[in-house]
Design a protein around this motif. Structure first.
Motif, PDB file in Angstrom:
ATOM      1  N   LEU A  40       0.389  -1.427  -0.017  1.00 43.76           N
ATOM      2  CA  LEU A  40      -0.138   0.334   0.231  1.00 43.76           C
ATOM      3  C   LEU A  40       0.734   1.428   0.240  1.00 43.76           C
ATOM      4  N   GLY A  41       0.546   2.183  -0.819  1.00 44.01           N
ATOM      5  CA  GLY A  41       0.989   3.558  -1.120  1.00 44.01           C
ATOM      6  C   GLY A  41      -0.095   4.472  -0.944  1.00 44.01           C
ATOM      7  N   VAL A  42       0.383   5.777  -0.259  1.00 48.02           N
ATOM      8  CA  VAL A  42      -1.000   6.579   0.094  1.00 48.02           C
ATOM      9  C   VAL A  42      -0.350   8.085   0.067  1.00 48.02           C
ATOM     10  N   SER A  43      -0.671   8.876  -1.065  1.00 51.23           N
ATOM     11  CA  SER A  43      -0.492   9.682  -1.309  1.00 51.23           C
ATOM     12  C   SER A  43      -1.702  10.863  -0.960  1.00 51.23           C
ATOM     13  N   GLU A  44      -1.178  12.152  -0.477  1.00 50.47           N
ATOM     14  CA  GLU A  44      -2.786  12.745  -0.488  1.00 50.47           C
ATOM     15  C   GLU A  44      -2.469  14.076  -1.595  1.00 50.47           C
ATOM     16  N   VAL A  45      -3.739  14.359  -1.685  1.00 53.32           N
ATOM     17  CA  VAL A  45      -4.053  15.249  -2.478  1.00 53.32           C
ATOM     18  C   VAL A  45      -4.847  15.885  -2.535  1.00 53.32           C
ATOM     19  N   GLN A  46      -4.617  17.428  -2.587  1.00 49.68           N
ATOM     20  CA  GLN A  46      -5.859  18.183  -2.894  1.00 49.68           C
ATOM     21  C   GLN A  46      -6.302  18.239  -3.371  1.00 49.68           C
ATOM     22  N   PHE A  47      -8.026  18.462  -3.369  1.00 47.89           N
ATOM     23  CA  PHE A  47      -8.967  18.127  -5.112  1.00 47.89           C
ATOM     24  C   PHE A  47     -10.165  19.033  -4.240  1.00 47.89           C
ATOM     25  N   SER A  48     -10.618  19.852  -4.905  1.00 49.89           N
ATOM     26  CA  SER A  48     -11.674  21.373  -4.461  1.00 49.89           C
ATOM     27  C   SER A  48     -12.083  21.616  -3.230  1.00 49.89           C
ATOM     28  N   GLY A  49     -10.489  21.771  -2.827  1.00 49.41           N
ATOM     29  CA  GLY A  49     -10.376  22.655  -1.031  1.00 49.41           C
ATOM     30  C   GLY A  49     -10.800  21.497  -0.484  1.00 49.41           C
ATOM     31  N   ARG A  50     -10.097  20.975  -0.734  1.00 46.52           N
ATOM     32  CA  ARG A  50     -10.201  19.795   0.866  1.00 46.52           C
ATOM     33  C   ARG A  50      -9.387  18.351   0.508  1.00 46.52           C
ATOM     34  N   LYS A  51      -8.803  18.102   1.376  1.00 44.79           N
ATOM     35  CA  LYS A  51      -8.004  16.360   0.749  1.00 44.79           C
ATOM     36  C   LYS A  51      -8.763  15.863   0.966  1.00 44.79           C
ATOM     37  N   ILE A  52      -7.954  14.993   0.390  1.00 44.66           N
ATOM     38  CA  ILE A  52      -7.997  13.323   0.044  1.00 44.66           C
ATOM     39  C   ILE A  52      -7.188  13.099   0.208  1.00 44.66           C
ATOM     40  N   TYR A  53      -7.199  11.224   0.238  1.00 48.37           N
ATOM     41  CA  TYR A  53      -6.062  10.061   0.356  1.00 48.37           C
ATOM     42  C   TYR A  53      -5.823   9.742  -0.776  1.00 48.37           C
ATOM     43  N   ALA A  54      -5.405   9.218  -1.523  1.00 51.51           N
ATOM     44  CA  ALA A  54      -5.649   7.843  -2.921  1.00 51.51           C
ATOM     45  C   ALA A  54      -4.619   6.642  -2.205  1.00 51.51           C
ATOM     46  N   GLY A  55      -5.148   5.363  -2.163  1.00 55.15           N
ATOM     47  CA  GLY A  55      -3.973   4.603  -1.996  1.00 55.15           C
ATOM     48  C   GLY A  55      -4.244   4.038  -2.806  1.00 55.15           C
ATOM     49  N   PHE A  56      -2.473   2.775  -2.968  1.00 53.60           N
ATOM     50  CA  PHE A  56      -2.636   2.654  -4.573  1.00 53.60           C
ATOM     51  C   PHE A  56      -2.073   1.072  -3.644  1.00 53.60           C
ATOM     52  N   ILE A  57      -2.811   0.053  -4.804  1.00 57.09           N
ATOM     53  CA  ILE A  57      -2.418  -1.375  -4.056  1.00 57.09           C
ATOM     54  C   ILE A  57      -1.752  -1.901  -4.759  1.00 57.09           C
ATOM     55  N   HIS A  58      -0.658  -2.643  -4.592  1.00 55.79           N
ATOM     56  CA  HIS A  58      -0.359  -3.526  -5.760  1.00 55.79           C
ATOM     57  C   HIS A  58      -0.132  -4.663  -4.688  1.00 55.79           C
ATOM     58  N   ASP A  59      -0.665  -6.065  -5.491  1.00 60.73           N
ATOM     59  CA  ASP A  59      -1.103  -7.124  -5.419  1.00 60.73           C
ATOM     60  C   ASP A  59       0.513  -7.718  -5.144  1.00 60.73           C
ATOM     61  N   ILE A  60       0.383  -8.434  -4.322  1.00 60.05           N
ATOM     62  CA  ILE A  60       2.047  -9.021  -4.280  1.00 60.05           C
ATOM     63  C   ILE A  60       2.048 -10.320  -3.667  1.00 60.05           C
ATOM     64  N   SER A  61       0.510 -10.830  -4.355  1.00 59.52           N
ATOM     65  CA  SER A  61       0.536 -12.657  -3.745  1.00 59.52           C
ATOM     66  C   SER A  61       2.003 -13.104  -4.382  1.00 59.52           C
ATOM     67  N   HIS A  62       1.725 -13.468  -5.869  1.00 56.79           N
ATOM     68  CA  HIS A  62       3.127 -14.300  -6.271  1.00 56.79           C
ATOM     69  C   HIS A  62       4.044 -13.646  -6.065  1.00 56.79           C
TER      70      HIS A  62
END
Length: 395
Positions: free
Chosen positions: A98-120
Protein backbone atom coordinates in the motif's frame (compact mmCIF):
# COMPACT_ATOMS: atom_id res chain seq x y z
CA UNK A 1 -12.80 18.19 -19.56
CA UNK A 2 -10.49 16.33 -21.87
CA UNK A 3 -7.80 16.12 -19.16
CA UNK A 4 -10.37 14.88 -16.64
CA UNK A 5 -11.57 12.22 -19.05
CA UNK A 6 -7.97 11.14 -19.65
CA UNK A 7 -7.35 10.90 -15.92
CA UNK A 8 -10.50 8.81 -15.43
CA UNK A 9 -9.45 6.49 -18.27
CA UNK A 10 -5.99 6.03 -16.74
CA UNK A 11 -7.44 5.20 -13.33
CA UNK A 12 -9.97 2.73 -14.78
CA UNK A 13 -7.33 0.92 -16.83
CA UNK A 14 -4.58 0.95 -14.22
CA UNK A 15 -3.08 -2.47 -13.42
CA UNK A 16 -2.86 -1.71 -9.71
CA UNK A 17 -5.87 -1.01 -7.55
CA UNK A 18 -6.62 2.63 -6.68
CA UNK A 19 -8.95 3.66 -3.86
CA UNK A 20 -9.59 7.22 -2.69
CA UNK A 21 -10.76 7.98 0.86
CA UNK A 22 -11.66 11.11 2.78
CA UNK A 23 -9.93 12.30 5.92
CA UNK A 24 -12.16 10.02 8.00
CA UNK A 25 -11.20 6.89 6.05
CA UNK A 26 -14.43 6.52 4.05
CA UNK A 27 -14.09 5.23 0.51
CA UNK A 28 -15.04 7.77 -2.16
CA UNK A 29 -13.96 5.86 -5.30
CA UNK A 30 -12.52 2.53 -6.36
CA UNK A 31 -11.14 1.48 -9.76
CA UNK A 32 -11.89 -1.84 -11.56
CA UNK A 33 -8.49 -3.35 -10.65
CA UNK A 34 -9.21 -2.82 -6.92
CA UNK A 35 -12.72 -4.25 -7.35
CA UNK A 36 -11.22 -7.40 -8.91
CA UNK A 37 -8.73 -7.70 -6.09
CA UNK A 38 -11.30 -7.41 -3.31
CA UNK A 39 -14.16 -9.07 -5.31
CA UNK A 40 -16.59 -6.20 -4.61
CA UNK A 41 -18.72 -4.00 -6.83
CA UNK A 42 -18.11 -0.24 -6.46
CA UNK A 43 -21.50 0.35 -4.80
CA UNK A 44 -20.65 -2.31 -2.18
CA UNK A 45 -17.63 -0.40 -0.86
CA UNK A 46 -18.19 3.31 -1.57
CA UNK A 47 -19.13 5.12 1.64
CA UNK A 48 -17.71 2.45 3.90
CA UNK A 49 -14.60 2.80 6.01
CA UNK A 50 -11.65 1.37 4.12
CA UNK A 51 -10.68 -0.70 7.17
CA UNK A 52 -13.38 -3.24 6.38
CA UNK A 53 -11.15 -4.38 3.51
CA UNK A 54 -8.48 -5.39 6.06
CA UNK A 55 -8.37 -8.25 8.58
CA UNK A 56 -7.04 -7.73 12.14
CA UNK A 57 -4.61 -6.32 13.15
CA UNK A 58 -4.37 -4.03 10.07
CA UNK A 59 -8.05 -3.14 10.50
CA UNK A 60 -7.50 -1.75 14.03
CA UNK A 61 -4.27 0.01 13.06
CA UNK A 62 -5.69 1.73 9.99
CA UNK A 63 -7.00 4.88 11.71
CA UNK A 64 -3.66 5.38 13.49
CA UNK A 65 -1.88 4.84 10.20
CA UNK A 66 -4.06 7.45 8.44
CA UNK A 67 -3.67 9.94 11.31
CA UNK A 68 0.09 9.60 11.08
CA UNK A 69 0.01 10.56 7.42
CA UNK A 70 -2.22 13.52 8.20
CA UNK A 71 0.13 14.69 10.95
CA UNK A 72 3.39 14.34 9.01
CA UNK A 73 2.00 15.61 5.71
CA UNK A 74 4.33 13.23 3.84
CA UNK A 75 3.29 11.63 0.58
CA UNK A 76 3.82 7.87 0.25
CA UNK A 77 4.10 5.88 -2.97
CA UNK A 78 4.18 2.19 -3.64
CA UNK A 79 7.94 2.02 -3.61
CA UNK A 80 8.11 3.22 -0.03
CA UNK A 81 4.72 1.95 1.15
CA UNK A 82 4.01 -0.76 3.63
CA UNK A 83 2.87 -4.34 3.23
CA UNK A 84 -0.75 -4.91 4.24
CA UNK A 85 -3.07 -7.91 4.26
CA UNK A 86 -6.29 -7.47 2.26
CA UNK A 87 -9.62 -9.14 3.02
CA UNK A 88 -11.66 -10.28 0.04
CA UNK A 89 -15.43 -10.54 -0.06
CA UNK A 90 -15.25 -14.34 0.21
CA UNK A 91 -13.17 -14.05 3.38
CA UNK A 92 -9.84 -15.04 1.83
CA UNK A 93 -6.81 -12.88 2.45
CA UNK A 94 -4.04 -11.68 0.18
CA UNK A 95 -0.94 -9.54 0.67
CA UNK A 96 -0.53 -6.19 -1.07
CA UNK A 97 1.79 -3.22 -0.91
CA UNK A 98 0.00 0.00 0.00
CA UNK A 99 1.22 3.39 -1.02
CA UNK A 100 -0.72 6.47 0.15
CA UNK A 101 -0.62 9.94 -1.37
CA UNK A 102 -2.34 13.09 -0.13
CA UNK A 103 -4.28 14.95 -2.83
CA UNK A 104 -5.80 18.46 -2.66
CA UNK A 105 -9.12 18.37 -4.45
CA UNK A 106 -11.91 20.98 -4.45
CA UNK A 107 -10.49 22.69 -1.39
CA UNK A 108 -10.23 19.56 0.71
CA UNK A 109 -7.80 16.73 1.38
CA UNK A 110 -8.36 13.27 0.07
CA UNK A 111 -6.05 10.30 0.20
CA UNK A 112 -5.31 8.01 -2.74
CA UNK A 113 -4.31 4.50 -1.89
CA UNK A 114 -2.31 2.57 -4.52
CA UNK A 115 -2.72 -1.18 -4.06
CA UNK A 116 -0.11 -3.49 -5.61
CA UNK A 117 -0.94 -7.19 -5.28
CA UNK A 118 2.16 -9.08 -4.07
CA UNK A 119 0.57 -12.54 -3.83
CA UNK A 120 2.81 -13.98 -6.54
CA UNK A 121 5.82 -12.35 -4.96
CA UNK A 122 4.97 -13.85 -1.58
CA UNK A 123 4.40 -17.25 -3.19
CA UNK A 124 7.78 -16.95 -4.87
CA UNK A 125 9.33 -15.95 -1.54
CA UNK A 126 7.72 -18.94 0.15
CA UNK A 127 8.95 -21.26 -2.57
CA UNK A 128 12.37 -19.70 -2.23
CA UNK A 129 12.25 -20.31 1.53
CA UNK A 130 11.18 -23.89 0.94
CA UNK A 131 14.02 -24.32 -1.56
CA UNK A 132 16.42 -22.75 0.92
CA UNK A 133 15.21 -25.08 3.70
CA UNK A 134 15.41 -28.06 1.33
CA UNK A 135 18.88 -27.00 0.24
CA UNK A 136 19.92 -26.58 3.86
CA UNK A 137 18.57 -30.05 4.63
CA UNK A 138 20.48 -31.42 1.65
CA UNK A 139 23.64 -29.62 2.75
CA UNK A 140 23.22 -31.00 6.27
CA UNK A 141 22.55 -34.46 4.89
CA UNK A 142 25.54 -34.27 2.57
CA UNK A 143 27.67 -32.82 5.34
CA UNK A 144 26.71 -35.68 7.63
CA UNK A 145 27.37 -38.14 4.82
CA UNK A 146 30.72 -36.50 4.13
CA UNK A 147 31.61 -36.54 7.80
CA UNK A 148 30.67 -40.22 7.93
CA UNK A 149 32.77 -40.88 4.84
CA UNK A 150 35.71 -38.97 6.32
CA UNK A 151 35.36 -41.00 9.50
CA UNK A 152 35.25 -44.22 7.49
CA UNK A 153 38.32 -43.10 5.53
CA UNK A 154 40.11 -42.24 8.76
CA UNK A 155 39.25 -45.65 10.18
CA UNK A 156 40.27 -47.32 6.91
CA UNK A 157 43.53 -45.37 6.95
CA UNK A 158 44.22 -46.51 10.48
CA UNK A 159 43.39 -50.09 9.52
CA UNK A 160 45.57 -49.78 6.43
CA UNK A 161 48.46 -48.35 8.44
CA UNK A 162 48.09 -51.20 10.90
CA UNK A 163 47.91 -53.73 8.07
CA UNK A 164 50.96 -52.19 6.38
CA UNK A 165 52.84 -52.30 9.65
CA UNK A 166 51.91 -55.95 10.11
CA UNK A 167 52.77 -56.65 6.48
CA UNK A 168 56.12 -54.95 6.99
CA UNK A 169 56.75 -57.08 10.06
CA UNK A 170 55.72 -60.21 8.17
CA UNK A 171 57.95 -59.14 5.26
CA UNK A 172 60.93 -58.76 7.57
CA UNK A 173 60.09 -62.09 9.21
CA UNK A 174 59.79 -63.74 5.80
CA UNK A 175 63.07 -62.23 4.65
CA UNK A 176 64.84 -63.45 7.76
CA UNK A 177 63.26 -66.88 7.41
CA UNK A 178 64.18 -67.18 3.72
CA UNK A 179 67.71 -65.98 4.39
CA UNK A 180 68.24 -68.30 7.38
CA UNK A 181 66.53 -71.28 5.76
CA UNK A 182 68.46 -70.86 2.52
CA UNK A 183 71.78 -70.68 4.29
CA UNK A 184 70.86 -73.57 6.54
CA UNK A 185 69.95 -75.66 3.49
CA UNK A 186 73.13 -74.70 1.68
CA UNK A 187 75.33 -76.33 4.32
CA UNK A 188 73.87 -79.86 4.04
CA UNK A 189 73.54 -79.50 0.26
CA UNK A 190 77.22 -78.64 0.04
CA UNK A 191 78.03 -81.70 2.17
CA UNK A 192 75.82 -83.89 -0.02
CA UNK A 193 77.42 -82.52 -3.17
CA UNK A 194 80.93 -83.16 -1.78
CA UNK A 195 80.00 -86.67 -0.63
CA UNK A 196 78.50 -87.52 -4.01
CA UNK A 197 81.65 -86.33 -5.74
CA UNK A 198 83.75 -88.54 -3.42
CA UNK A 199 81.42 -91.53 -3.99
CA UNK A 200 81.73 -90.97 -7.73
CA UNK A 201 85.53 -90.88 -7.43
CA UNK A 202 85.77 -93.96 -5.18
CA UNK A 203 83.37 -95.89 -7.43
CA UNK A 204 85.39 -95.32 -10.61
CA UNK A 205 87.45 -98.55 -10.23
CA UNK A 206 84.25 -100.60 -10.06
CA UNK A 207 82.80 -99.06 -13.23
CA UNK A 208 79.35 -100.01 -12.00
CA UNK A 209 76.60 -98.45 -14.20
CA UNK A 210 74.07 -98.52 -11.36
CA UNK A 211 76.38 -96.51 -9.10
CA UNK A 212 77.00 -94.02 -11.91
CA UNK A 213 73.24 -93.78 -12.60
CA UNK A 214 72.23 -93.07 -8.99
CA UNK A 215 75.13 -90.71 -8.37
CA UNK A 216 73.95 -88.78 -11.40
CA UNK A 217 70.41 -88.63 -10.00
CA UNK A 218 71.68 -87.32 -6.67
CA UNK A 219 73.82 -84.68 -8.37
CA UNK A 220 70.86 -83.63 -10.51
CA UNK A 221 68.55 -83.39 -7.47
CA UNK A 222 71.16 -81.37 -5.55
CA UNK A 223 71.47 -79.06 -8.56
CA UNK A 224 67.70 -78.52 -8.64
CA UNK A 225 67.57 -77.75 -4.91
CA UNK A 226 70.49 -75.34 -5.24
CA UNK A 227 68.72 -73.62 -8.12
CA UNK A 228 65.52 -73.30 -6.06
CA UNK A 229 67.43 -71.82 -3.12
CA UNK A 230 69.16 -69.36 -5.44
CA UNK A 231 65.81 -68.29 -6.85
CA UNK A 232 64.34 -67.69 -3.40
CA UNK A 233 67.43 -65.76 -2.27
CA UNK A 234 67.30 -63.63 -5.41
CA UNK A 235 63.58 -62.94 -4.90
CA UNK A 236 64.17 -62.03 -1.24
CA UNK A 237 66.82 -59.48 -2.22
CA UNK A 238 64.57 -57.99 -4.89
CA UNK A 239 61.56 -57.77 -2.56
CA UNK A 240 63.59 -56.14 0.21
CA UNK A 241 65.24 -53.67 -2.17
CA UNK A 242 68.70 -54.99 -1.37
CA UNK A 243 69.52 -55.87 -4.98
CA UNK A 244 71.27 -52.94 -6.65
CA UNK A 245 73.11 -53.28 -9.98
CA UNK A 246 76.85 -52.66 -10.15
CA UNK A 247 77.91 -51.64 -13.65
CA UNK A 248 81.34 -52.59 -15.05
CA UNK A 249 82.87 -52.72 -18.51
CA UNK A 250 83.55 -56.25 -19.75
CA UNK A 251 83.91 -58.29 -22.92
CA UNK A 252 80.48 -59.66 -23.77
CA UNK A 253 81.80 -62.26 -26.22
CA UNK A 254 84.22 -63.90 -23.77
CA UNK A 255 81.57 -63.64 -21.05
CA UNK A 256 79.00 -65.41 -23.27
CA UNK A 257 81.44 -68.09 -24.43
CA UNK A 258 82.16 -68.98 -20.79
CA UNK A 259 78.45 -69.28 -20.05
CA UNK A 260 77.95 -71.44 -23.15
CA UNK A 261 80.68 -73.82 -22.06
CA UNK A 262 79.27 -73.99 -18.51
CA UNK A 263 75.71 -74.64 -19.64
CA UNK A 264 76.73 -77.19 -22.27
CA UNK A 265 77.78 -79.44 -19.39
CA UNK A 266 74.18 -79.38 -18.12
CA UNK A 267 72.57 -80.04 -21.49
CA UNK A 268 70.64 -83.22 -22.27
CA UNK A 269 72.00 -85.93 -24.51
CA UNK A 270 72.91 -84.49 -27.90
CA UNK A 271 71.58 -81.04 -26.98
CA UNK A 272 73.92 -78.44 -28.44
CA UNK A 273 74.10 -74.78 -27.41
CA UNK A 274 75.16 -72.71 -30.42
CA UNK A 275 76.55 -69.29 -29.59
CA UNK A 276 77.05 -66.49 -32.16
CA UNK A 277 77.98 -62.82 -31.89
CA UNK A 278 77.13 -60.10 -34.41
CA UNK A 279 79.03 -56.84 -34.76
CA UNK A 280 82.62 -55.63 -34.46
CA UNK A 281 82.17 -54.35 -30.91
CA UNK A 282 82.33 -56.64 -27.89
CA UNK A 283 82.61 -54.24 -24.92
CA UNK A 284 79.51 -53.63 -22.82
CA UNK A 285 78.80 -51.91 -19.49
CA UNK A 286 76.36 -53.91 -17.35
CA UNK A 287 76.18 -55.86 -14.10
CA UNK A 288 77.92 -59.17 -14.94
CA UNK A 289 76.30 -61.12 -12.09
CA UNK A 290 72.77 -60.02 -12.92
CA UNK A 291 73.27 -60.56 -16.65
CA UNK A 292 74.79 -64.01 -16.06
CA UNK A 293 71.77 -64.97 -13.94
CA UNK A 294 69.43 -63.83 -16.74
CA UNK A 295 71.22 -65.74 -19.49
CA UNK A 296 71.74 -68.91 -17.43
CA UNK A 297 68.07 -68.88 -16.43
CA UNK A 298 66.93 -68.58 -20.05
CA UNK A 299 69.34 -71.26 -21.31
CA UNK A 300 68.43 -73.55 -18.42
CA UNK A 301 64.73 -73.19 -19.37
CA UNK A 302 65.60 -73.96 -22.98
CA UNK A 303 67.39 -77.12 -21.83
CA UNK A 304 64.50 -78.19 -19.57
CA UNK A 305 61.71 -77.56 -22.07
CA UNK A 306 63.48 -78.96 -25.15
CA UNK A 307 64.08 -82.59 -25.97
CA UNK A 308 67.26 -84.51 -26.67
CA UNK A 309 69.00 -84.12 -30.03
CA UNK A 310 68.02 -80.44 -30.31
CA UNK A 311 69.80 -77.13 -30.79
CA UNK A 312 69.59 -74.14 -28.43
CA UNK A 313 70.40 -70.78 -29.96
CA UNK A 314 72.29 -68.14 -28.00
CA UNK A 315 73.22 -64.88 -29.75
CA UNK A 316 74.59 -61.46 -28.81
CA UNK A 317 74.74 -58.29 -30.89
CA UNK A 318 76.17 -54.85 -30.20
CA UNK A 319 75.44 -51.93 -32.51
CA UNK A 320 75.48 -48.17 -32.15
CA UNK A 321 72.11 -48.01 -30.39
CA UNK A 322 71.68 -51.18 -28.35
CA UNK A 323 72.87 -54.55 -27.15
CA UNK A 324 70.61 -57.46 -28.06
CA UNK A 325 70.77 -60.91 -26.42
CA UNK A 326 68.58 -63.80 -27.56
CA UNK A 327 68.02 -67.37 -26.38
CA UNK A 328 65.89 -69.66 -28.53
CA UNK A 329 64.78 -73.28 -28.51
CA UNK A 330 62.41 -75.56 -30.41
CA UNK A 331 60.79 -77.02 -27.29
CA UNK A 332 57.25 -77.27 -25.96
CA UNK A 333 56.47 -73.54 -26.29
CA UNK A 334 54.10 -71.43 -24.20
CA UNK A 335 50.28 -71.58 -24.61
CA UNK A 336 48.68 -68.30 -25.71
CA UNK A 337 46.47 -68.19 -22.60
CA UNK A 338 49.55 -68.36 -20.34
CA UNK A 339 51.73 -65.83 -22.12
CA UNK A 340 50.33 -62.72 -20.37
CA UNK A 341 51.23 -64.21 -16.96
CA UNK A 342 54.67 -65.50 -17.92
CA UNK A 343 56.71 -62.96 -15.91
CA UNK A 344 54.56 -63.20 -12.78
CA UNK A 345 56.16 -64.71 -9.66
CA UNK A 346 55.39 -68.41 -9.06
CA UNK A 347 53.58 -68.78 -12.38
CA UNK A 348 54.20 -71.83 -14.52
CA UNK A 349 52.63 -72.60 -17.89
CA UNK A 350 50.03 -75.34 -17.94
CA UNK A 351 51.98 -77.54 -20.33
CA UNK A 352 55.11 -77.88 -18.15
CA UNK A 353 53.82 -81.11 -16.59
CA UNK A 354 56.28 -82.73 -14.19
CA UNK A 355 59.26 -80.66 -15.36
CA UNK A 356 60.69 -79.19 -12.13
CA UNK A 357 60.68 -75.44 -11.50
CA UNK A 358 59.61 -72.74 -9.02
CA UNK A 359 57.95 -70.28 -11.40
CA UNK A 360 60.36 -67.61 -10.17
CA UNK A 361 63.05 -67.70 -12.84
CA UNK A 362 61.46 -65.51 -15.51
CA UNK A 363 60.14 -63.07 -12.90
CA UNK A 364 63.70 -62.65 -11.62
CA UNK A 365 65.06 -62.31 -15.17
CA UNK A 366 62.52 -59.57 -15.97
CA UNK A 367 63.30 -57.68 -12.76
CA UNK A 368 67.08 -57.98 -13.19
CA UNK A 369 66.71 -56.76 -16.77
CA UNK A 370 64.67 -53.80 -15.57
CA UNK A 371 67.30 -52.98 -12.91
CA UNK A 372 69.85 -52.69 -15.74
CA UNK A 373 67.47 -50.41 -17.73
CA UNK A 374 66.73 -53.13 -20.27
CA UNK A 375 63.60 -54.74 -21.69
CA UNK A 376 62.65 -58.37 -22.26
CA UNK A 377 60.25 -59.76 -24.87
CA UNK A 378 59.43 -63.18 -26.27
CA UNK A 379 57.70 -65.01 -29.09
CA UNK A 380 56.41 -68.54 -28.64
CA UNK A 381 54.24 -71.18 -30.24
CA UNK A 382 53.19 -74.45 -28.67
CA UNK A 383 55.39 -77.35 -29.83
CA UNK A 384 57.36 -74.96 -32.04
CA UNK A 385 59.65 -73.33 -29.51
CA UNK A 386 60.34 -69.99 -27.82
CA UNK A 387 62.58 -67.00 -28.50
CA UNK A 388 63.50 -64.62 -25.65
CA UNK A 389 65.05 -61.23 -26.49
CA UNK A 390 66.73 -58.95 -23.95
CA UNK A 391 67.64 -55.45 -25.14
CA UNK A 392 69.86 -52.87 -23.40
CA UNK A 393 70.39 -49.29 -24.63
CA UNK A 394 73.99 -48.31 -25.45
CA UNK A 395 73.75 -44.88 -23.78
Amino acid sequence: MENAALLVAIIKNAIDGIITIDDRGKIESINPAACNLFQYLPEEVIGKNVSFLMPPPDKQQHDEYLERYQRTGQAHIIGIGRDVIGLKKDGTQFPFRLGVSEVQFSGRKIYAGFIHDISHQREAEERLKEYAIHLEDLVNERTQSLEATVEELRTAQEDLSLSLEKEKELGLLKSRFVSIASHEFRTPLTSIQLSVSLIEKYAEPFNNPNIIKHVGKIKHAVGNLTSILNDFLSLEKLESGKQEPTFHDFNLVKFSEAITEEMQGLAKQNQNIIYQHTGTKSAIRLDQNLLKNCIINLINNAIKYSGENTFIGFTTEINERECIITVSDNGIGIPDSDQKHLFEAFFRAHNTGTIPGTGLGLNIVARYTNLMNGTINFNSEVNQGTLFTITFPMS
